[in-house]
Design a protein around this motif. Structure first.
Motif, short mmCIF file in Angstrom:
data_model
loop_
_atom_site.label_atom_id
_atom_site.label_comp_id
_atom_site.label_asym_id
_atom_site.label_seq_id
_atom_site.Cartn_x
_atom_site.Cartn_y
_atom_site.Cartn_z
N MET A 1 1.23 -1.14 -0.54
CA MET A 1 0.02 0.20 -0.03
C MET A 1 0.58 1.18 -0.13
SD MET A 1 -3.52 -0.92 2.19
CE MET A 1 -4.59 -0.85 1.00
N LYS A 2 0.21 2.65 -0.39
CA LYS A 2 1.49 3.63 -0.91
C LYS A 2 1.04 4.63 0.29
CE LYS A 2 1.72 2.65 -5.89
NZ LYS A 2 0.74 3.11 -7.06
N SER A 3 1.53 5.55 0.53
CA SER A 3 1.62 6.59 1.19
C SER A 3 1.74 8.06 0.33
CB SER A 3 2.53 6.88 2.08
OG SER A 3 2.57 5.88 2.70
N TYR A 4 0.61 9.47 0.85
CA TYR A 4 0.81 10.49 -0.16
C TYR A 4 0.82 11.20 1.05
CZ TYR A 4 -1.16 7.59 -4.11
OH TYR A 4 -0.65 6.42 -5.19
N ILE A 5 1.22 12.84 0.48
CA ILE A 5 1.76 13.74 1.33
C ILE A 5 1.34 14.62 0.57
CG2 ILE A 5 4.20 13.92 0.30
CD1 ILE A 5 4.89 14.63 2.91
N CYS A 6 0.56 15.77 2.08
CA CYS A 6 0.74 16.57 1.06
C CYS A 6 1.70 18.16 1.54
CB CYS A 6 -0.52 17.73 2.80
SG CYS A 6 -0.97 19.28 2.35
N THR A 7 1.74 18.59 0.27
CA THR A 7 3.43 19.29 -0.17
C THR A 7 2.68 20.75 0.77
OG1 THR A 7 1.32 19.92 -2.00
CG2 THR A 7 2.89 17.93 -1.94
N VAL A 8 1.61 21.44 1.67
CA VAL A 8 1.69 22.17 1.81
C VAL A 8 2.56 21.70 3.37
CG1 VAL A 8 0.32 24.26 2.81
CG2 VAL A 8 -0.01 23.30 0.83
N CYS A 9 1.70 21.29 4.53
CA CYS A 9 2.20 20.44 5.32
C CYS A 9 2.30 19.66 6.42
CB CYS A 9 0.40 21.40 6.14
SG CYS A 9 -0.63 19.35 6.11
N GLY A 10 2.91 18.20 5.06
CA GLY A 10 3.62 17.69 5.36
C GLY A 10 2.44 16.26 5.96
N TYR A 11 1.20 16.32 6.05
CA TYR A 11 -0.13 15.42 6.28
C TYR A 11 0.56 14.31 5.17
CZ TYR A 11 -4.09 12.38 6.81
OH TYR A 11 -5.21 11.66 7.01
N VAL A 12 0.76 13.36 5.82
CA VAL A 12 0.67 11.54 5.17
C VAL A 12 -1.01 10.88 5.72
CG1 VAL A 12 1.42 9.62 5.17
CG2 VAL A 12 3.28 11.44 5.73
N TYR A 13 -1.07 10.81 4.09
CA TYR A 13 -2.44 9.98 3.63
C TYR A 13 -1.84 8.56 3.58
CZ TYR A 13 -6.27 7.11 2.69
OH TYR A 13 -7.69 6.49 2.58
N SER A 14 -1.90 7.85 4.90
CA SER A 14 -1.62 6.30 4.10
C SER A 14 -3.13 5.24 3.82
CB SER A 14 -0.98 5.60 5.41
OG SER A 14 -0.67 4.32 5.45
N GLU A 15 -2.42 4.97 2.63
CA GLU A 15 -3.90 3.34 2.48
C GLU A 15 -4.11 2.96 3.42
OE1 GLU A 15 -3.19 4.06 -2.26
OE2 GLU A 15 -2.45 2.90 -1.45
N GLU A 16 -3.14 2.31 3.54
CA GLU A 16 -3.08 1.05 4.54
C GLU A 16 -4.30 1.41 6.30
OE1 GLU A 16 -0.30 -1.67 7.75
OE2 GLU A 16 -0.05 -0.45 5.95
N GLN A 17 -4.31 2.72 6.88
CA GLN A 17 -4.64 3.00 7.82
C GLN A 17 -5.70 3.73 7.52
OE1 GLN A 17 -1.07 5.67 9.90
NE2 GLN A 17 0.31 3.56 10.31
N GLY A 18 -6.27 4.91 6.15
CA GLY A 18 -6.93 5.59 6.00
C GLY A 18 -7.18 6.80 6.78
N ASP A 19 -8.30 7.46 6.56
CA ASP A 19 -8.10 8.66 8.22
C ASP A 19 -9.55 8.29 8.70
OD1 ASP A 19 -8.53 10.55 8.58
OD2 ASP A 19 -8.24 11.80 6.86
#
Length: 52
Positions: A1-19
């Protein structure tokens, strides 16, 4: 699974963890996250995230 980072503040969305705090279940692929998703920390749109 992948992760995606907010280029503004650094928040990371992890597909594994969701939100789960924002209604996105664990295991939700980034492609399946709604287009109107906003960063929970700074409020920018999905287009401001990059694959990590």
């Amino acid at each position: 699974m992948k992760s995606y980072i907010c280029t503004v503040c650094g928040y990371v969305y992890s597909e594994e963890q969701g939100d789960p705090d924002n209604g996105i279940a664990a295991g939700t692929l980034w492609a399946d996250v709604p287009e109107d998703f906003l960063c929970p920390l700074c409020g920018v749109g999905k287009d401001m995230f990059e694959e990590q």
